[in-house]
Design an enzyme around this catalytic site. Structure first.
Site, short mmCIF file in Angstrom:
data_model
loop_
_atom_site.label_atom_id
_atom_site.label_comp_id
_atom_site.label_asym_id
_atom_site.label_seq_id
_atom_site.Cartn_x
_atom_site.Cartn_y
_atom_site.Cartn_z
N GLY A 201 36.16 -59.67 44.45
CA GLY A 201 37.22 -59.12 43.60
C GLY A 201 36.78 -57.87 42.87
O GLY A 201 37.38 -57.49 41.87
N GLY B 92 34.10 -59.81 48.80
CA GLY B 92 34.99 -60.94 48.51
C GLY B 92 34.88 -61.43 47.07
O GLY B 92 35.29 -62.54 46.75
N TYR C 31 49.56 -63.46 48.08
CA TYR C 31 49.80 -62.16 47.44
C TYR C 31 51.16 -61.62 47.88
O TYR C 31 51.98 -61.18 47.06
CB TYR C 31 48.68 -61.19 47.85
N ASP D 271 43.30 -50.41 42.94
CA ASP D 271 41.88 -50.43 43.29
C ASP D 271 41.42 -49.07 43.80
O ASP D 271 40.37 -48.55 43.40
CB ASP D 271 41.61 -51.49 44.37
C1 GLA Z 1 44.48 -56.64 44.42
C2 GLA Z 1 45.33 -55.46 44.92
C3 GLA Z 1 45.75 -54.57 43.75
C4 GLA Z 1 46.39 -55.38 42.62
C5 GLA Z 1 45.51 -56.59 42.28
C6 GLA Z 1 46.17 -57.49 41.27
O1 GLA Z 1 43.26 -56.18 43.91
O2 GLA Z 1 44.62 -54.70 45.86
O3 GLA Z 1 46.64 -53.57 44.21
O4 GLA Z 1 47.69 -55.76 42.94
O5 GLA Z 1 45.18 -57.36 43.43
O6 GLA Z 1 46.33 -56.82 40.08
#
Ligand code: GLA
Length: 335
Positions: A103, A101, A196, A147
């Site tokens: 990021g 969590g 999101y 990611d």
């Molecule tokens: C999350 C999502 C990614 C991207 C980022 C923002 O990490 O999984 O695909 O959109 O947010 O850049």
């Protein structure tokens, strides 16, 4: 058949909320990640985790709704199983040194490591796409590909300029005289899912008016009447340009410019995309006020989690110093 698979987490240096618009991003795989040590056997995936008390147990024969699986962390494993539909199961253990969590893409690294452990056979971008689908099934969030692709395609010593439309990955070597410092805001990401999806829908609304944001220029934004949608689109259009300039600045060793672009990116994410929080503002504020820091920004989806800075190696910036690292790998041991 015994197998060891490893997949790193990632930190994004610049280019957030542009991957799902086919934009440019510049993350790097980091020297922390997830390892799966297991045996390919049976018709179930049964894995423990050193960060969790309950195991993931997924039946390969009975289809499951990945988003409803318990314990919650097992959803990422279930998502990978649902996408890959392997015929042979897996019994083993997961170890991770990624904070959850925060990021830093702990979930993407679980997905990529589990997919490789299950015997995924394909290109790096196919691996990333499969794991992106797994993440969407598991979390219900319509995430982009950054990611999973950063975890799959990492290169030691380099950040990755990724074109999210073509999925072309171009390594950009990090200069020796710079450190990547990541600091947790203290706020575990919350409410990221619905916000999101809302941001992504607003970008789609902008594209319905002016076409692909990847190809748009700032002058095109005047045609968008809704002020909120226009601001979201302005973030995407300007952020893609900042990524281009940032890649050039890194190649030229111009760390002042690179840092300034990160700070501008943060302001755009705060003011136009509205994904910052007071805790993220504090963390960025502390870093940019520290001598030897070139620039700092929130990283990833926002709404909590980490901030990232570029700093001189002598700076007193507090946080984790992360190294750009190689991508995912797997070793299979024949019995
Ligand atoms: C999350 C999502 C990614 C991207 C980022 C923002 O990490 O999984 O695909 O959109 O947010 O850049």
């Amino acid at each position: 058949m015994k197998v060891t698979a490893y997949a790193p987490g990632r930190v994004n240096l610049i280019g957030d909320h542009v991957d799902y618009a086919g934009g440019l991003v510049l993350p790097m795989a980091i020297d922390r990640g997830t390892t799966v040590v297991a045996e390919r056997v049976g018709s179930r995936v049964v894995v423990s985790s050193d960060q969790e008390t309950e195991r993931a147990e997924i039946d390969l024969v009975e289809p499951v709704d990945a988003a409803a699986v318990r314990p919650a962390w097992a959803r990422y494993v279930a998502g990978v199983v649902a996408v890959l539909q392997p015929r042979v199961g897996l019994v083993g253990a997961i170890r991770s040194d990624l904070p959850i969590g925060a990021g830093l893409s702990s979930s993407a690294s679980i997905e990529v490591a589990v997919a490789l452990a299950l015997g995924f056979d394909g290109t790096t971008s196919e691996l990333a796409r499969a794991c992106q689908s797994a993440e969407q099934l598991a979390s219900g969030v319509p995430c982009g590909i950054m990611d999973q692709l950063a975890s799959a395609a990492g290169v030691e010593g380099a950040a990755l300029l990724i074109d999210c439309r073509s999925l072309e990955v171009t390594p950009v070597t990090l200069p020796d005289d710079v450190e990547v410092v990541v600091r947790h805001s203290g706020q575990v990401r919350a409410l990221a899912g619905s916000a999101y999806a809302e941001r992504r829908a607003q970008c789609a609304a902008a594209e319905a008016v002016i076409g692909p944001l990847r190809d748009a220029v700032p002058a095109d934004l005047h045609a968008i009447h809704d002020p909120v949608v226009r601001r979201r689109a302005r973030h995407v259009v300007t952020e893609i340009e900042r990524v281009r300039l940032f890649a050039g600045a890194l190649r030229a060793g111009d760390l002042e410019l690179a840092g300034a672009l990160m700070t501008l990116s943060h302001r755009s994410l705060r003011d136009d995309f509205e994904v910052s929080t007071p805790a993220l503002e504090d963390a960025v504020g502390i870093l940019v006020a520290t001598s030897g820091v070139y620039g700092a920004r929130l990283t990833g989806a926002g709404f909590g989690g980490c901030v990232v800075a570029l700093a001189d190696p002598s700076s007193l910036a507090q946080g984790w110093r992360l190294q750009p690292s190689a991508g995912a790998s797997v070793t299979v041991y024949d019995p």
